[in-house]
Write a protein that holds these residues in place. Structure first.
Motif, short mmCIF file in Angstrom:
data_model
loop_
_atom_site.label_atom_id
_atom_site.label_comp_id
_atom_site.label_asym_id
_atom_site.label_seq_id
_atom_site.Cartn_x
_atom_site.Cartn_y
_atom_site.Cartn_z
N ILE A 1 66.33 6.10 -7.99
CA ILE A 1 66.76 4.92 -7.23
C ILE A 1 66.33 3.62 -7.89
O ILE A 1 67.13 2.69 -8.04
CB ILE A 1 66.22 5.01 -5.79
N LYS B 1 70.18 7.62 -2.24
CA LYS B 1 69.73 6.90 -1.04
C LYS B 1 70.68 7.15 0.13
O LYS B 1 70.23 7.42 1.25
CB LYS B 1 69.63 5.40 -1.34
N LYS C 1 70.08 9.20 3.78
CA LYS C 1 70.30 8.56 5.08
C LYS C 1 71.38 9.24 5.91
O LYS C 1 71.46 9.00 7.12
CB LYS C 1 70.68 7.09 4.87
#
Length: 452
Positions: A22, A424, A428
């Motif tokens: 990330i 990411k 989520k």
């Protein structure tokens, strides 16, 4: 090492992996290899065993995933290229309406997920999901996440999938009762954790389909599209072949067939997922290729074009399996589950938490379910539980095994890459979905345990 240091190493490895991907934008394939190597060194795996452990874990995952994704991509490409996906998508929208399309895709995936494994089912269903998404132009997660969640629910909670079948054997649970209970619970678990969650995250992450696993076929390139019945036959063929395999395995677990018979071994081999997909792809070449005038070099190019987009998916998924394999070899999951067993928790809670820890520690839901059931079996068999309570404990263990799949789970990378999500966004959306599925399943299991 004791549980404390091993847990610290595992947490540090996951954080390092996320930081590399990330923050520093290191390619996921390279990052997974580096972190797997460092984790093996930190956990004290002997130097001479590190590379074999990495290669075996990578190869074990890759062997299954490459065959399923490769053959599934070829089958999906033929369905897409022939115009079959668009034909079926139009029929589904006409029958259920645009607003009910995500629900219809989820229900279809629940039905398909009864005999077929999670990854294979998702691959086979993807061309239809993508066609509906392109046809309606909505967020891809609105259509794909409910379908993926449906395959996950069926794979984790219902026989004849290997995890719940093996757990039922460890616990001496009534397999028929487990299947009936699982069928009843599958819809509400999926509706709460898959369908409603998919609608919610689609609003927060409304990205549309850009480039799919099968690429986009232009309208003018489609001539003589197949009938809806032909497309349904091509989608049902691998389903029927795999159902034959899982059905025979279910009969074996009941002692209803003689496993030493040659016909039993032959039919099971034909119904294994790779062989079923191979047969289906060969039939699709004939039905969707030759009979429509696509043959020779043209057909070869169609099939070849299906393989290039999946290379990254396959390698990253294999590397995710490598990371999980290193964590399993380090003994992190075993150390944590053994220390948890001394806390004196109720059996159903302990079974759930042991499965959760094993899932978080090493990634594989099936490994977590089978291992947790093996560890908890003496406590379950030695207690005076009713048949329904044993089923509830089996379901609770299954619920724990699916909790919050993350970067050490090959399925995490498969879903994320197939749907075009970065790490990411996958955390989520998909990781949270898996946690919700686990918690909802555990709540239902506890209600059954308390009422019966």
């Amino acid at each position: 090492m004791s549980a404390g240091p091993l847990l610290g190493i595992a947490a540090a490895a996951v954080l390092l992996l996320l930081l590399m991907i990330i923050r520093f934008k290191v390619h996921a394939f390279l990052a997974l290899i580096v972190v797997s190597l460092l984790t093996a060194l930190a956990t004290g795996i002997p130097f001479e065993a590190i590379v074999p452990t990495l290669v075996q874990s990578f190869g074990g995952t890759l062997g299954a995933v490459a065959l399923l994704v490769g053959l599934g991509a070829m089958l999906g490409k033929l369905v897409e290229y022939s115009g079959g996906a668009r034909v079926l998508a139009d029929r589904m929208i006409a029958l259920f309406g645009e607003t009910r399309a995500p629900f219809a895709l989820g229900i279809a995936s629940l039905l398909m997920g009864f005999p077929i494994f999670f990854d294979a089912g998702l691959i086979v269903m993807l061309p239809i999901i993508f066609a509906v998404a392109r046809r309606l132009g909505g967020p891809i997660l609105l259509y794909a996440l409910p379908a993926a969640a449906a395959f996950s629910v069926m794979h984790v909670f219902l026989p004849p999938h290997p995890g719940p079948v093996t757990a039922s054997e460890f616990y001496d649970a009534n397999l028929g009762l487990l299947m009936v209970t699982g069928v009843v619970l599958a819809f509400p678990i999926w509706w709460l954790s898959g369908y409603l969650w998919g609608k919610f995250v689609a609003k927060r992450y409304p990205f549309v389909l850009s480039n799919t696993l099968f690429n986009e076929v232009k309208e003018e390139e489609i001539t003589n599209p197949p009938a809806v019945s032909t497309v349904l036959f091509m989608l049902m063929l691998p389903l029927l072949l795999i159902f034959m395999n899982t059905g025979l395995d279910f009969l074996r677990s009941l002692g209803a067939v003689d496993v030493n018979q040659a016909w039993f071994s032959l039919l099971r081999a034909v119904g294994t997922t790779p062989v079923a997909l191979l047969i289906s792809t060969l039939v699709a070449m004939l039905v969707l290729g030759h009979r429509r005038g696509v043959e020779g070099n043209a057909l070869e190019k169609v099939l070849d074009s299906a393989l290039a987009p999946i290379c990254s998916v396959v390698l990253i998924t294999g590397a995710g399996g490598m990371f999980g394999g290193v964590l399993r070899a380090s003994g992190i999951g075993d150390a944590l589950s053994n220390s948890l067993g001394d806390l004196g928790l109720p059996v159903i809670v302990a079974a759930y938490l042991v499965a959760v820890i094993l899932r978080l520690a090493q990634g594989s839901a099936t490994v977590a379910l089978v291992t947790a059931a093996g560890l908890m079996a003496p406590s379950v068999i030695g207690a005076d539980f009713s048949a329904m309570q044993v089923v509830a404990i089996t379901l609770a263990t299954a619920a724990g095994s699916v909790f919050a799949g993350h970067v050490n789970d090959s399925g995490f990378w498969l879903v994320g890459r197939l749907l075009g999500m970065d790490v990411k966004t996958t955390l989520k959306t998909w990781t949270v979905q898996q946690a919700l599925e686990s918690l909802v399943g555990f709540i239902f299991a506890c209600l059954i345990f308390a009422l019966f």
